[in-house]
Write an enzyme that holds these catalytic residues in place. Sequence first.
Site, PDB file in Angstrom:
ATOM      1  N   GLU A 103      40.708  33.753  81.959  1.00 52.30           N
ATOM      2  CA  GLU A 103      39.511  33.003  81.583  1.00 52.30           C
ATOM      3  C   GLU A 103      39.207  33.365  80.127  1.00 52.30           C
ATOM      4  O   GLU A 103      39.117  34.552  79.797  1.00 52.30           O
ATOM      5  CB  GLU A 103      38.345  33.404  82.490  1.00 52.30           C
ATOM      6  CG  GLU A 103      37.133  32.547  82.232  1.00 52.30           C
ATOM      7  CD  GLU A 103      35.943  32.866  83.126  1.00 52.30           C
ATOM      8  OE1 GLU A 103      36.083  33.695  84.046  1.00 52.30           O
ATOM      9  OE2 GLU A 103      34.882  32.281  82.878  1.00 52.30           O
ATOM     10  N   ARG A 335      46.046  45.509  91.646  1.00 50.51           N
ATOM     11  CA  ARG A 335      45.554  45.602  90.263  1.00 50.51           C
ATOM     12  C   ARG A 335      45.965  46.923  89.640  1.00 50.51           C
ATOM     13  O   ARG A 335      46.198  47.913  90.321  1.00 50.51           O
ATOM     14  CB  ARG A 335      44.018  45.554  90.239  1.00 50.51           C
ATOM     15  CG  ARG A 335      43.438  44.228  90.540  1.00 50.51           C
ATOM     16  CD  ARG A 335      41.934  44.356  90.631  1.00 50.51           C
ATOM     17  NE  ARG A 335      41.316  44.390  89.310  1.00 50.51           N
ATOM     18  CZ  ARG A 335      40.913  43.295  88.670  1.00 50.51           C
ATOM     19  NH1 ARG A 335      41.052  42.112  89.206  1.00 50.51           N
ATOM     20  NH2 ARG A 335      40.338  43.389  87.488  1.00 50.51           N
ATOM     21  N   LYS A 345      33.866  44.060  80.703  1.00 54.66           N
ATOM     22  CA  LYS A 345      33.384  43.411  79.473  1.00 54.66           C
ATOM     23  C   LYS A 345      31.963  43.847  79.148  1.00 54.66           C
ATOM     24  O   LYS A 345      31.646  44.142  78.000  1.00 54.66           O
ATOM     25  CB  LYS A 345      33.383  41.888  79.659  1.00 54.66           C
ATOM     26  CG  LYS A 345      34.762  41.297  79.602  1.00 54.66           C
ATOM     27  CD  LYS A 345      34.757  39.840  80.058  1.00 54.66           C
ATOM     28  CE  LYS A 345      36.170  39.460  80.437  1.00 54.66           C
ATOM     29  NZ  LYS A 345      36.278  38.749  81.691  1.00 54.66           N
TER      30      LYS A 345
END
Length: 650
Positions: A103, A335, A345
């Site tokens: 994204e 992951r 973020k």
Amino acid sequence: MDPAKPVDLPERPKEEAAVPDPNKKSKSQEKKEAAAARKAALKLAKQNEPKTKGEPKAAPKPKEAPAPRDPNAMFKVGFLSDVYQEKPLSETVPKIRTRFPPEPNGFLHIGHSKAIAINFGFAKHHGGECILRFDDTNPEGEEERFYNAIREIVTWLGFTPVRETCASDNFDRLYELAEDLIKRDGAYICHCTKAEIKAQRGEMEGGQRGGERFACSHRTRPIEESLAEFHAMRDGKYKAGEAALRMKQDITDPNPQMWDLFAWRIMDSEDKQHHRTGGKWKIYPTYDFAHCLCDSIEEISHSLCTTEFELSRVSYDWLCDKLEVYRPNQREYGRLNITGTVLSKRKIIQLVKEGHVRDWDDPRLYTLIALRRRGVPPGAILAFVNDLGVTKNVTNVQVTKFESIVRQYLETTVPRLMVVLEPLKVIIDDLPDDHLELLDCPFSKDPAFGTHNIPFTKTVYIERSDFRAVDSPDYFRLAPGKTVGLLKAPYPITATSFETDASGEVTCVHAKYEKPIEGEPVKKPKSFIHWVGESAEHNSPVRAEIRAFNSLFKSEDPSAHPAGFLADINPDSEEIYKDAMVETGFRDISASAPWPKEEGAVEEGGKEANKHSIRFQGMRVAYFAVDRESTDDKLVLNRIVTLKEEKGKN
Ligand code: ATP
Ligand code: MG
């Protein structure tokens, strides 16, 4: 009903799935699989080791000698090999096609490098292709600079997408598919509030889950009515939260990803227009709707994603089948998490805003732009991912493990120079004032790196820590009366006296040159130290500011700090050596960069943009790279990694 309240249920599943998947393997089974994959990878690496039969026995390897490793091991054994076996190239899958779907709402981090290596690498390994798809279905937070930064980092890691696409390219097609889904009685327009939807999904008062689930009252409305309302949604009749398109899945299914998920929702904000489609759309497809259909439209053969999406696979398959469109093969891997740092973020924004770090590319961070700036070569990042291997397990790795791979990688691939962090002047009194010897120095143990000249003169600079005013028997470097070798210089020196300033700090050491006198034994020093010679004629030393980075946080899990992650910041995360000195060979290796050599092809953008590719080992000190803030007048070097793991630091 409170129509003003936006319906903002999470679109992407959280890491912990609410309901166990009956197909999921047990922990011990996964552990066994991981161990087997590792073993197989090791065996494979062994097979690829060069045969030494008949050759003399090599000297014992230093502790961190680079183990010969097959750079494609991750595709040959374990998860990715199984995935391939399941659906190998055939008439129905003539070409492997994968996609990397970030994204564009932030900079990529080290975790993403695993997704990049898997998707691009898997396709490349099997002669297929990989698409870089910007998953831009949420105009909030998506910005042009992120599209560019992502593209740049993928290229830097050495991969070339077969093409670039955007989920937003497909908005018209996705809209048609939504209409089609309504017509097939597979979706309806719902006007429920967030609270009502939570209740339908079995969430009780106080947020407890597991209550009785029941269908939405709008579910049974006529198809024609839903179609008309969907058009009304598109045409701006409703505000955000007043209407949404929901899939008619199965509220009784134990899998929460089947509980009538949202397909399209209203996002009609004047100031949050879509970066690419502007104000054209007031409604946007959700991730649950768009992701699998984009995979379908692009005819992705293997849709590889992380395990949080395991439960979503059922919903994706349901949607593709309901629409009778091509259904891609999704498989999920664990992951990659790095401990001792933060990757979120929101947290990095806070670090930047509050000035704890310089920017998103501060070398103490683990964003990929930060690692690039610090000087970590792309090949070392890929070696790290390959070394970990791919399984369904979430991989939690300490930063020290990462650094050790980077160190191994640099050991044989970058040139060596002498660098003095904290210079101390040494005057070799018995050499003539104009003494000048040009010493021929190899750039590496590997002769292929070539050699260069360095000036050896009456005044040299050594590391302050390599001299002690007060000697002790267990100390083998320079001290009054002690002899030490200067790396590459013909003869050792012996300290005779030293000068101090008013505070008692040593400012200069006097020494004598131990050139052997005929008939007398040659003095053999117990150790050798690095140095840089002073020569105006050779513009030596090269002066530099060196930034040595330590961990940005004190603990392994900064986010667990009771006072918040900022309270865990290490006050000594950066040591600056303002007056460091580098030997003149630096100019040669700057001119011949990039180092490592094989990375020249991927480090596009010319010398100015690629200062980080001027990498070298400062002998006895650390690995360094040129920082982007360097100018013609001021050289700034970043410490990539130390030469050895510093135990107990911080
Ligand atoms: P997410 O929303 O999944 O937490 P993100 O928002 O940081 O991740 P995306 O842009 O959605 O990043 O990620 C692009 C791709 O990279 C996705 O396929 C995602 O699963 C994968 N990815 C993200 N983080 C990791 C990680 N730590 N390890 C492996 N793959 C990852
Ligand atoms: Mg995301």
